[in-house]
Design an enzyme around this catalytic site. Structure first.
Site, PDB file in Angstrom:
ATOM      1  N   ASN A 264       0.869  -1.397  -0.200  1.00 58.05           N
ATOM      2  CA  ASN A 264       0.226   0.034  -0.135  1.00 58.05           C
ATOM      3  C   ASN A 264       0.818   1.183   0.070  1.00 58.05           C
ATOM      4  O   ASN A 264       0.741   2.448  -0.251  1.00 58.05           O
ATOM      5  CB  ASN A 264      -1.140   0.018   1.352  1.00 58.05           C
ATOM      6  CG  ASN A 264      -0.477   0.147   2.301  1.00 58.05           C
ATOM      7  OD1 ASN A 264       0.393  -0.624   2.369  1.00 58.05           O
ATOM      8  ND2 ASN A 264      -0.586   0.340   3.988  1.00 58.05           N
TER       9      ASN A 264
ATOM     10  N   GLU B  96       8.119   0.604  16.739  1.00 57.26           N
ATOM     11  CA  GLU B  96       9.189   0.950  15.811  1.00 57.26           C
ATOM     12  C   GLU B  96       9.366   2.489  15.566  1.00 57.26           C
ATOM     13  O   GLU B  96       8.207   3.004  15.845  1.00 57.26           O
ATOM     14  CB  GLU B  96       9.733   0.808  14.678  1.00 57.26           C
ATOM     15  CG  GLU B  96       9.173  -1.233  14.377  1.00 57.26           C
ATOM     16  CD  GLU B  96       9.909  -2.438  13.534  1.00 57.26           C
ATOM     17  OE1 GLU B  96      10.875  -1.016  12.502  1.00 57.26           O
ATOM     18  OE2 GLU B  96       9.179  -2.964  13.656  1.00 57.26           O
TER      19      GLU B  96
HETATM   20  N1  LIG Z   1       0.640  -1.246  10.544  1.00 57.36           N
HETATM   21  C1  LIG Z   1       1.126  -0.956  10.038  1.00 57.36           C
HETATM   22  O1  LIG Z   1       1.730   0.392  10.048  1.00 57.36           O
HETATM   23  C2  LIG Z   1       0.628  -1.640   8.481  1.00 57.36           C
HETATM   24  C3  LIG Z   1       0.999  -0.360   7.801  1.00 57.36           C
HETATM   25  C4  LIG Z   1       0.368  -1.157   6.064  1.00 57.36           C
HETATM   26  C5  LIG Z   1      -0.113  -1.911   5.702  1.00 57.36           C
HETATM   27  N2  LIG Z   1      -0.802  -2.765   6.884  1.00 57.36           N
HETATM   28  C6  LIG Z   1      -1.407  -3.759   6.520  1.00 57.36           C
HETATM   29  O2  LIG Z   1      -1.399  -4.299   5.292  1.00 57.36           O
HETATM   30  C7  LIG Z   1      -2.496  -4.854   4.894  1.00 57.36           C
HETATM   31  C8  LIG Z   1      -1.992  -4.765   3.838  1.00 57.36           C
HETATM   32  O3  LIG Z   1      -1.032  -4.894   3.163  1.00 57.36           O
HETATM   33  P1  LIG Z   1      -1.166  -6.746   1.703  1.00 57.36           P
HETATM   34  O4  LIG Z   1      -2.268  -7.540   1.348  1.00 57.36           O
HETATM   35  O5  LIG Z   1       0.068  -7.111   1.127  1.00 57.36           O
HETATM   36  O6  LIG Z   1      -1.332  -7.469   3.184  1.00 57.36           O
HETATM   37  P2  LIG Z   1      -0.384  -9.633   3.173  1.00 57.36           P
HETATM   38  O7  LIG Z   1      -0.708  -9.792   4.308  1.00 57.36           O
HETATM   39  O8  LIG Z   1      -1.317  -9.848   2.288  1.00 57.36           O
HETATM   40  O9  LIG Z   1       0.869  -9.066   2.372  1.00 57.36           O
HETATM   41  C9  LIG Z   1       1.841  -8.646   3.363  1.00 57.36           C
HETATM   42  C10 LIG Z   1       2.987  -8.849   2.656  1.00 57.36           C
HETATM   43  O10 LIG Z   1       3.176 -10.072   3.288  1.00 57.36           O
HETATM   44  C11 LIG Z   1       3.848 -11.982   2.052  1.00 57.36           C
HETATM   45  N3  LIG Z   1       3.218 -12.893   2.790  1.00 57.36           N
HETATM   46  C12 LIG Z   1       2.007 -12.905   2.363  1.00 57.36           C
HETATM   47  N4  LIG Z   1       1.716 -14.448   3.307  1.00 57.36           N
HETATM   48  C13 LIG Z   1       2.751 -14.571   3.904  1.00 57.36           C
HETATM   49  C14 LIG Z   1       3.738 -16.556   4.887  1.00 57.36           C
HETATM   50  N5  LIG Z   1       2.373 -17.164   5.178  1.00 57.36           N
HETATM   51  N6  LIG Z   1       4.560 -15.620   5.502  1.00 57.36           N
HETATM   52  C15 LIG Z   1       5.822 -14.831   4.770  1.00 57.36           C
HETATM   53  N7  LIG Z   1       5.000 -13.932   3.804  1.00 57.36           N
HETATM   54  C16 LIG Z   1       3.851 -13.717   3.686  1.00 57.36           C
HETATM   55  C17 LIG Z   1       3.038 -11.203   0.799  1.00 57.36           C
HETATM   56  O11 LIG Z   1       3.881 -11.988  -0.159  1.00 57.36           O
HETATM   57  C18 LIG Z   1       3.452  -9.779   1.441  1.00 57.36           C
HETATM   58  O12 LIG Z   1       5.010  -9.267   0.678  1.00 57.36           O
HETATM   59  C19 LIG Z   1      -3.994  -4.534   5.413  1.00 57.36           C
HETATM   60  O13 LIG Z   1      -4.080  -5.544   6.515  1.00 57.36           O
HETATM   61  C20 LIG Z   1      -2.944  -3.319   6.300  1.00 57.36           C
HETATM   62  O14 LIG Z   1      -3.617  -3.117   7.300  1.00 57.36           O
HETATM   63  C21 LIG Z   1      -0.805  -2.709   8.256  1.00 57.36           C
HETATM   64  O1  LIG Z   2      -0.268   2.257   5.851  1.00 60.01           O
HETATM   65  C1  LIG Z   2      -0.085   2.257   6.454  1.00 60.01           C
HETATM   66  C2  LIG Z   2       1.036   3.510   6.964  1.00 60.01           C
HETATM   67  C3  LIG Z   2       2.003   3.367   7.628  1.00 60.01           C
HETATM   68  C4  LIG Z   2       2.827   4.098   8.285  1.00 60.01           C
HETATM   69  C5  LIG Z   2       3.704   4.272   8.885  1.00 60.01           C
HETATM   70  O2  LIG Z   2       4.619   2.705   8.645  1.00 60.01           O
HETATM   71  C6  LIG Z   2       4.788   5.102   8.976  1.00 60.01           C
HETATM   72  O3  LIG Z   2       4.495   6.410   7.996  1.00 60.01           O
HETATM   73  O4  LIG Z   2       5.951   4.734   9.085  1.00 60.01           O
END
Ligand SMILES: NC(=O)c1ccc[n+]([C@@H]2O[C@H](COP(=O)([O-])OP(=O)(O)OC[C@H]3O[C@@H](n4cnc5c(N)ncnc54)[C@H](O)[C@@H]3O)[C@@H](O)[C@H]2O)c1
Ligand SMILES: O=C/C=C/C=C(\O)C(=O)O
Length: 503
Positions: free
Chosen positions: A172, A484
């Site tokens: 994202n 972090e």
């Molecule tokens: N808390 C935060 O700071 C933050 C920031 C950005 C996104 N997000 C979250 O990320 C999600 C969206 O991103 P996404 O769809 O790419 O997430 P995702 O969990 O589908 O994938 C993230 C990464 O993990 C890898 N992956 C998937 N399954 C795996 C496994 N079993 N073992 C190892 N690696 C694996 C994927 O290939 C990808 O590189 C949303 O839930 C969002 O809320 C959280």
């Molecule tokens: O989509 C999620 C955004 C996360 C933001 C950060 O991890 C940051 O601002 O350091």
């Protein structure tokens, strides 16, 4: 074979060719021994824009091996000052190649240029600088102690790198989120193997060129491409040569990675999903609150982990607020990232759009009133195949509705009225997640009170996504493990070794 085109800017036009992307291992762009490749399609028009070498066990082994060798080589012998100056050089080179990063990220995500230039790409450079400064300036503890013989002893702590860190990233805000982890990991003297999302291979690969340009020792920064289960993500997180795993992505994926990390007792740092609440009190600065919630619900087409999919508005303001947010949502102009008349992008992929649209359908089934949106916009022919969806606002759902409980990760929010401050707090906390909140009020006593009561890692007051990189960042409950940012990153990326010297 050209695995990474270093000279040409990313061409976003429909006639652009397919970009060949390789894994980056020990300073070289390499194909997969298996010959396996996968395709990346543009979110704008579904055209194939990249062909990517999929790392198998052989490449993951090679990348982890290169990272280990770098720890044992020149990188491992560098002083903090030497590492710091290399990280500054990385930041400067990112800034020099700013336009390349902007175009690479626009190609992968389809998001508008202004989102890249104002927010996501500058953070890449900042993520290296800030942790270079932290590591240079943070002292370690020392304790003098008495001993029975009267001579005493001196304890002091050394911060030592964890070793090889596996960095698994989402799609994202790919460059910002990846460097947010690579910056502190390298500042602390670790080496990294990065697994970018299969949807966004571009900027992590480009960073390999930056590393080579500044003379980063080979193997310090490695990139392997592929998917999660039974692919590069799982191979990396299960690899016994990886000492710690830092991950941003979905909560469910975090659970799978945690299981993998339990083999060999590897430490994890997780930034996971959210279902964040925005609270708007009747005493707020109305225009600022509408602008703030518009950003928090709809920036990056709603694909921001910190975004608000639940908005609670104090009843006297409810109808006026819903109308104002509706007007803003209906004013977005869909189009290509570089189109000056456009300001709004698509979702990352058709797969993700299908998920978001399934919630749009479910909202209606659950009894929502659709204030605006709810479907797919009419697009001109050249963009008709893209992953476009309308920004969507609902009202009238019960608190138990799936649409109010589950993370959708799209440009949508449900708005519900409340009558009392305590009720607003209870509603905000009625979730298994706990990443962020945004509170809008001019009553500062209330702002402090409410911020203290909402069970999240990050509470914004009269702002949203306003980031001081020295602060703790992370989620409570199912939104993450660990913090972090600033010195907090050091807790994860280093081991403290206590040295006790008998005097
Ligand atoms: N808390 C935060 O700071 C933050 C920031 C950005 C996104 N997000 C979250 O990320 C999600 C969206 O991103 P996404 O769809 O790419 O997430 P995702 O969990 O589908 O994938 C993230 C990464 O993990 C890898 N992956 C998937 N399954 C795996 C496994 N079993 N073992 C190892 N690696 C694996 C994927 O290939 C990808 O590189 C949303 O839930 C969002 O809320 C959280
Ligand atoms: O989509 C999620 C955004 C996360 C933001 C950060 O991890 C940051 O601002 O350091």
């Amino acid at each position: 074979m050209a695995l990474q085109n270093t000279s040409r800017a990313h061409d976003l036009s429909p006639s652009a060719g397919v970009r060949q992307i390789g894994n980056f291992i020990a300073g070289a762009f390499v194909p997969a021994a298996s010959g396996r490749r996968f395709e990346k399609r543009s979110p704008l028009d579904n055209r194939v824009i990249s062909s990517i070498a999929e790392a198998g066990h052989a490449e993951v082994d090679a990348a982890v091996g290169a990272a280990r060798a770098a720890l044992d080589g020149e990188w491992g012998r560098m002083s903090t000052e030497q590492r710091v100056s290399l990280l500054y050089a990385v930041a400067d080179e990112i800034t020099r190649r700013f336009e390349d990063f902007v175009e690479a990220e626009m190609a992968d995500t389809g998001q508008p240029r202004h989102v890249m230039t104002n927010a996501f790409i500058p953070r890449g450079a900042a993520n290296f600088k800030v942790f270079a400064d932290v590591i240079k300036n943070v002292p370690t503890e020392a304790f003098q102690m008495a001993t029975p013989d009267g001579t005493g002893a001196l304890n002091y702590a050394l911060r030592v790198p964890k070793g090889v860190v596996g960095v698994v990233c989402p799609w994202n805000a790919p460059f910002m989120l990846m460097t947010w982890k690579v910056g502190p990991a390298l500042a602390c003297g670790n080496t990294v193997v990065v697994k970018p999302s299969e949807e966004t291979p571009n900027t992590a690969t480009l960073l390999g060129e930056v590393m080579n340009a500044v003379g980063m020792p080979k193997g310090v920064y490695n990139v392997i491409h592929g998917f999660g289960p039974n692919s590069a993500g799982e191979f990396l997180t299960r690899h016994p040569g990886v000492n710690a795993i830092t991950f941003t992505g979905e909560t469910r994926t975090g659970a799978a990675i945690m299981k993998a990390a339990s083999e060999g007792m590897r430490d994890v740092s997780f930034e996971l999903g959210g279902k964040n609440a925005g609270l708007v009190f009747a005493d707020c600065d109305f225009d600022a609150a509408v602008d703030g919630i518009f950003r928090s619900s709809f920036l990056n087409s709603g694909q921001v982990c910190l975004g608000t999919e639940r908005v609670y508005v104090e009843r006297p303001l409810f109808e006026r607020f819903v109308a104002a947010l509706k007007a803003k949502a209906e004013a977005v102009r869909f189009g290509r990232p570089d189109d000056p008349s456009a300001n709004y992008g698509p979702l990352i992929s058709h797969e993700h759009r299908a998920k978001v649209l399934s919630y749009y359908k479910k909202a209606v089934e659950e009894g929502a009133t659709v204030v605006t949106g709810g479907g797919v916009p009419q697009m001109p022919q050249d963009l008709a195949e893209g992953a476009w969806v309308e920004p969507t606002i609902w009202i009238g759902l019960p608190d138990t509705a799936a649409v109010v409980k589950e993370e959708i990760f799209g440009p949508c929010c449900h708005i519900r009225p409340f009558d009392e401050e305590a009720e607003a707090v209870t509603l905000a906390n009625a979730t298994d997640y706990g990443l962020a909140t945004t509170i809008w009020t001019t009553n500062l006593a209330r702002a402090h009170r409410v911020a203290a009561r909402i069970d999240v890692g990050i509470a914004w007051v009269n702002s949203w996504f306003l980031r001081d990189l020295r602060t703790a960042f992370g989620g409570a409950r199912q939104s993450g493990i660990g913090r972090e940012g600033g010195v907090h990153s050091l807790e994860f990326y280093t081991e403290l070794r206590n040295v006790c010297v008998k005097l």
